[in-house]
Design an enzyme around this catalytic site. Structure first.
Site, mmCIF file in Angstrom:
data_model
loop_
_atom_site.group_PDB
_atom_site.id
_atom_site.type_symbol
_atom_site.label_atom_id
_atom_site.label_comp_id
_atom_site.label_asym_id
_atom_site.label_seq_id
_atom_site.Cartn_x
_atom_site.Cartn_y
_atom_site.Cartn_z
ATOM 1 N N ASN A 95 0.871 -1.185 0.000
ATOM 2 C CA ASN A 95 0.000 0.000 0.000
ATOM 3 C C ASN A 95 0.903 1.228 0.000
ATOM 4 O O ASN A 95 1.489 1.563 1.027
ATOM 5 C CB ASN A 95 -0.882 -0.038 1.259
ATOM 6 C CG ASN A 95 -1.702 1.231 1.419
ATOM 7 O OD1 ASN A 95 -1.846 2.016 0.479
ATOM 8 N ND2 ASN A 95 -2.243 1.438 2.622
ATOM 9 N N TRP A 96 0.988 1.863 -1.144
ATOM 10 C CA TRP A 96 1.904 3.010 -1.264
ATOM 11 C C TRP A 96 1.338 4.269 -0.617
ATOM 12 O O TRP A 96 2.022 5.279 -0.523
ATOM 13 C CB TRP A 96 2.223 3.277 -2.736
ATOM 14 C CG TRP A 96 3.010 2.189 -3.406
ATOM 15 C CD1 TRP A 96 3.326 0.949 -2.900
ATOM 16 C CD2 TRP A 96 3.588 2.234 -4.716
ATOM 17 N NE1 TRP A 96 4.056 0.231 -3.816
ATOM 18 C CE2 TRP A 96 4.229 0.991 -4.941
ATOM 19 C CE3 TRP A 96 3.623 3.201 -5.731
ATOM 20 C CZ2 TRP A 96 4.901 0.704 -6.133
ATOM 21 C CZ3 TRP A 96 4.279 2.912 -6.917
ATOM 22 C CH2 TRP A 96 4.912 1.671 -7.110
ATOM 23 N N LYS A 97 0.086 4.209 -0.226
ATOM 24 C CA LYS A 97 -0.600 5.371 0.382
ATOM 25 C C LYS A 97 -0.448 6.595 -0.530
ATOM 26 O O LYS A 97 -0.320 6.451 -1.749
ATOM 27 C CB LYS A 97 -0.078 5.642 1.790
ATOM 28 C CG LYS A 97 -0.019 4.385 2.656
ATOM 29 C CD LYS A 97 0.083 4.689 4.113
ATOM 30 C CE LYS A 97 0.357 3.412 4.885
ATOM 31 N NZ LYS A 97 0.090 3.522 6.297
ATOM 32 N N HIS B 215 -9.499 0.961 4.988
ATOM 33 C CA HIS B 215 -8.224 1.175 5.685
ATOM 34 C C HIS B 215 -8.466 2.116 6.871
ATOM 35 O O HIS B 215 -9.267 3.046 6.778
ATOM 36 C CB HIS B 215 -7.196 1.774 4.716
ATOM 37 C CG HIS B 215 -5.804 1.741 5.253
ATOM 38 N ND1 HIS B 215 -5.360 2.641 6.197
ATOM 39 C CD2 HIS B 215 -4.762 0.909 5.003
ATOM 40 C CE1 HIS B 215 -4.108 2.355 6.496
ATOM 41 N NE2 HIS B 215 -3.719 1.310 5.788
ATOM 42 N N GLU C 277 -6.885 4.509 7.982
ATOM 43 C CA GLU C 277 -6.673 5.939 7.688
ATOM 44 C C GLU C 277 -7.925 6.546 7.050
ATOM 45 O O GLU C 277 -8.241 7.712 7.264
ATOM 46 C CB GLU C 277 -5.432 6.123 6.799
ATOM 47 C CG GLU C 277 -4.155 5.867 7.594
ATOM 48 C CD GLU C 277 -2.974 5.358 6.771
ATOM 49 O OE1 GLU C 277 -3.006 5.439 5.533
ATOM 50 O OE2 GLU C 277 -2.014 4.857 7.395
ATOM 51 N N GLU D 188 -5.411 -5.393 10.596
ATOM 52 C CA GLU D 188 -4.421 -4.343 10.824
ATOM 53 C C GLU D 188 -4.741 -3.613 12.129
ATOM 54 O O GLU D 188 -5.578 -2.696 12.137
ATOM 55 C CB GLU D 188 -4.465 -3.324 9.679
ATOM 56 C CG GLU D 188 -4.174 -3.899 8.328
ATOM 57 C CD GLU D 188 -3.552 -2.854 7.416
ATOM 58 O OE1 GLU D 188 -2.419 -3.074 6.973
ATOM 59 O OE2 GLU D 188 -4.188 -1.807 7.174
ATOM 60 N N GLY E 187 2.129 2.108 10.764
ATOM 61 C CA GLY E 187 3.024 3.256 10.610
ATOM 62 C C GLY E 187 3.717 3.671 11.898
ATOM 63 O O GLY E 187 4.314 4.743 11.964
ATOM 64 N N SER F 278 3.326 -2.212 10.391
ATOM 65 C CA SER F 278 4.770 -2.143 10.601
ATOM 66 C C SER F 278 5.500 -3.433 10.220
ATOM 67 O O SER F 278 6.459 -3.836 10.892
ATOM 68 C CB SER F 278 5.084 -1.741 12.055
ATOM 69 O OG SER F 278 4.593 -0.432 12.316
ATOM 70 N N GLY G 136 2.785 -1.189 4.319
ATOM 71 C CA GLY G 136 2.761 0.234 3.980
ATOM 72 C C GLY G 136 4.162 0.749 3.701
ATOM 73 O O GLY G 136 4.712 0.560 2.610
ATOM 74 N N GLY G 137 4.772 1.378 4.710
ATOM 75 C CA GLY G 137 6.065 2.041 4.556
ATOM 76 C C GLY G 137 7.117 1.207 3.838
ATOM 77 O O GLY G 137 7.815 1.700 2.936
HETATM 78 C C1 PEP Z 1 -0.825 -0.045 5.876
HETATM 79 O O1 PEP Z 1 -0.747 1.007 5.261
HETATM 80 O O2 PEP Z 1 -1.803 -0.775 5.704
HETATM 81 C C2 PEP Z 1 0.254 -0.396 6.807
HETATM 82 C C3 PEP Z 1 0.178 -1.546 7.415
HETATM 83 O O3 PEP Z 1 1.281 0.497 6.959
HETATM 84 P P1 PEP Z 1 2.729 0.214 7.652
HETATM 85 O O4 PEP Z 1 3.234 -1.077 7.066
HETATM 86 O O5 PEP Z 1 3.553 1.386 7.280
HETATM 87 O O6 PEP Z 1 2.480 0.088 9.114
#
Ligand code: PEP
Length: 254
Positions: free
Chosen positions: A9-11, A94, A96, A164, A170, A210, A231-232
């Site tokens: 997920n590049w957000k 998600h 967010e 999640e 994050g 994470s 994500g990151g």
């Molecule tokens: C996500 O965006 O769904 C996520 C899990 O982010 P991260 O891996 O950065 O925690």
């Protein structure tokens, strides 16, 4: 046997130019890894370009959001039909989006239904907030999120769930493999009660929060965890490749 999946997920990161560079950096390496569904979810504006770049590869494409109406006067929104023309997966619900864009269970339900109707595979995100976790309410929260998101859906063909925990997204503070495995096992039981054993056994449930190259093995060694929503770490080609590679190796011998 469930095929593992790693979805990036590049957000709201990468311009189209940067997206092209990132895909070019990881395309060959990802394409060489089998036994895992490799999905990248760039921003909407890069979907068409990235689709062209990966069309000869085994990499799959997903979007990060969807609107539930098919077309019409909804300025700025992206419809299921538009996405179905471009990609296979779509992230829905998600945390967010729940937090910053006030998405409710009812809206998420409409989005899941709309995605399924259009032939898209929803990656439905659920998970508890920190205070809910600390109050021992994780199971109650995910049960309610599943109930509302899947209300009225008879057969969720193509659905993927991502567990999640919001406190892990994050933050650099991932759940432990054991914690995530237990909650994902619980989610599978809820799905089994609603849809029966066969659908529950076939459903892929990912962990997200994470995930890095350093902790991937801990998650992938767990029997209930079928992959990760990343994500990151999905924005760094080498790290994402390492996560996918480790997943392929660990799940293959399982
Ligand atoms: C996500 O965006 O769904 C996520 C899990 O982010 P991260 O891996 O950065 O925690």
């Amino acid at each position: 046997m469930r095929v593992p999946m790693i979805a990036g997920n590049w957000k709201m990161n990468t311009t189209v130019t940067e997206a092209v560079a990132l895909v070019n950096e990881m395309r060959r390496g990802l394409d060489e890894i089998d036994n895992v569904d490799k999905v990248i979810c760039p921003p909407f504006v890069s979907l068409a370009t990235v689709r062209e770049l990966i069309k000869e590869s085994s990499i799959k494409l997903g979007a990060q959001n969807i609107y539930f109406e098919e077309k019409g006067a909804y300025t700025g929104e992206i419809s299921p039909l538009m996405l179905a023309d471009l990609c296979e997966f779509v992230i829905i619900g998600h945390s967010e989006r729940r937090q910053y864009f006030n998405e409710t269970g009812e809206m998420i339900n409409k989005k899941v239904r709309a995605a399924l109707r259009a032939g898209l595979k929803p990656i439905l995100c659920i998970g508890e907030r920190l205070e809910e976790n600390e109050a021992g309410r994780t199971e109650e929260v995910v049960t309610e999120q599943l109930r509302s998101s899947l209300a009225g859906i008879d057969y969720p063909s193509g659905l993927i769930i991502a567990y999640e925990p919001v406190w892990a997204i994050g933050t650099g503070r991932a759940a432990t493999g054991k914690q995530a495995n237990e909650t994902i096992g619980f989610i599978r039981q809820i799905i089994s009660q609603k849809y029966g054993k066969k659908i529950a056994q076939d459903l892929r449930i990912l962990y997200g929060g994470s995930v890095t190259a350093d902790n991937t093995a801990e998650f992938m060694q767990q029997l209930e965890i079928d992959g990760a929503l990343v994500g990151g770490a999905s924005l760094k080609a080498n790290e994402f490749l390492s996560i996918v590679k480790q997943t392929s190796e660990i799940k293959q011998v399982r």
